[in-house]
Design an enzyme around this catalytic site. Structure first.
Site, PDB file in Angstrom:
ATOM      1  N   GLU A 128      44.252  52.675  29.488  1.00  0.00           N
ATOM      2  CA  GLU A 128      44.663  52.353  30.864  1.00  0.00           C
ATOM      3  C   GLU A 128      43.489  51.760  31.660  1.00  0.00           C
ATOM      4  OE1 GLU A 128      46.759  51.581  32.894  1.00  0.00           O
ATOM      5  OE2 GLU A 128      47.616  53.252  34.003  1.00  0.00           O
ATOM      6  N   THR A 181      47.385  45.037  38.738  1.00  0.00           N
ATOM      7  CA  THR A 181      46.864  46.305  39.270  1.00  0.00           C
ATOM      8  C   THR A 181      45.418  46.160  39.707  1.00  0.00           C
ATOM      9  OG1 THR A 181      48.313  47.543  37.824  1.00  0.00           O
ATOM     10  CG2 THR A 181      46.476  48.754  38.734  1.00  0.00           C
TER      11      THR A 181
HETATM   12  N1  HSE Z   1      47.708  54.536  41.507  1.00  0.00           N
HETATM   13  C1  HSE Z   1      47.586  53.215  40.973  1.00  0.00           C
HETATM   14  C2  HSE Z   1      47.430  52.237  42.121  1.00  0.00           C
HETATM   15  C3  HSE Z   1      48.812  52.901  40.168  1.00  0.00           C
HETATM   16  O1  HSE Z   1      48.163  52.376  43.101  1.00  0.00           O
HETATM   17  O2  HSE Z   1      46.596  51.352  42.036  1.00  0.00           O
HETATM   18  C4  HSE Z   1      48.793  51.523  39.565  1.00  0.00           C
HETATM   19  O3  HSE Z   1      50.002  51.326  38.858  1.00  0.00           O
END
Ligand code: HSE
Length: 306
Positions: A128, A181
């Site tokens: 990840e 992301t």
């Molecule tokens: N918690 C992470 C973010 C999840 O909001 O960047 C990314 O899928």
């Protein structure tokens, strides 16, 4: 066992106030990972289905995660890895987490289960981290272990599971635009005022209580966010309009799923969600934008052999 096929569910991270802390698994969308043992030590990525994924094992989240597992066992076992994606990477549904979780879960099975499922988390997180540029467990934990997971602590990593009402349904709304992301993470402020923080932790506590007590009014109030939603919503076409419509028509919570562009809306029943689906489709049809909708339960299961 020489070969195994695993379903690794997609997931909704953050769930409003729980930035990098809360996440739940959903049904139907996810990865199907097929692992076959090789007679050598190579990690070989076969042509993927549903997305064009890197074939270099150092650049693919699945093989990076498997390598972390193999290293910890000092194992030289090689695998052929096939990934079928049932949803698009970059959609805000934890694509890399599904691949990383499914891959380590499958490898652990073929290696005779040296680790318990919870222990696989740290290996999946290495995969990840490759995709998002930093470690966050709020997609990997639900994808691997199922249900609604909360990260109590990152150092050391500690999770707990939050029960959810049986009837609760999740509508995923994915307008077909890509949000990476790593880029969406860059938008999030590095610091938070005490004024914002106290609202946020009030809502974190409220959401946990609302899930336990099946208090839908409290749930609707608690699913808000002062950290990511304010800076990310502009990346999502028609966010404000869709949110308002859903909340005015029975949703008991609405926010961005992970880093977007997917959104999630919670409903007390499947029927309540269906009326909203038709209208959301119309909003995107008018804007000439493709939208994918997925209605499911919160998936109580994480990775599973299929
Ligand atoms: N918690 C992470 C973010 C999840 O909001 O960047 C990314 O899928």
């Amino acid at each position: 066992m020489e070969k195994v096929q695993v379903f690794a569910p997609a997931s909704v991270a953050n769930v409003g106030p729980g930035y990098d802390t809360f996440g739940f698994a959903i049904e139907r969308l996810g990865d199907i990972i097929t692992l076959t043992k090789r007679n050598d030590s190579k990690l070989n990525i076969l042509k993927s289905e549903g997305a064009d994924l890197p074939t270099n094992p150092e650049k693919n989240v699945a093989t990076v995660a498997i390598k972390a597992l193999l290293d910890s066992l000092e194992s030289e076992q090689g695998f052929d890895v096939h990934i079928k994606k049932l949803f698009k990477p970059g959609s805000g549904l934890g694509s890399s987490a599904s691949s990383a979780s499914g891959a380590v879960y499958a490898a652990n099975k073929l290696l005779g289960e040296p680790y318990r499922d919870e222990e696989l988390l740290e290996f999946a997180l290495e995969g990840e981290a490759l995709a998002s540029g930093m470690i966050h467990a709020d997609n990997v934990a639900p994808s691997l272990l199922g249900g609604f997971q909360a990260v109590r602590s990152y150092e050391p990593l500690e999770l707990f599971r939050i029960p959810t009402p049986e009837d609760l349904r999740v509508l995923i709304i994915f307008p077909d635009v890509e949000v990476k992301t790593s880029e969406a993470k860059g938008l999030v402020p590095k610091e938070l005022s005490v004024k914002d923080a106290r609202e946020q932790w009030g809502n974190v506590g409220a959401l946990i209580h609302a899930m336990h007590a099946e208090d839908y009014k409290l749930m609707r109030h608690a699913i808000t966010d002062r950290i990511a939603e304010p800076v990310r919503k502009k990346l999502i076409p028609h966010y404000g309009q869709v949110k308002q419509y859903a909340l005015d028509h029975g949703a008991v919570g609405f926010n961005i799923s992970g880093s977007g562009p997917s959104m999630f809306a919670l409903f007390r029943s499947a029927d309540a969600a269906k009326a909203c689906m038709t209208e959301v489709e119309k909003i995107y049809q008018k804007a000439d934008l493709r939208v994918l909708l997925n209605l499911s339960r919160i998936n109580p299961n994480g990775c599973q052999v299929i």
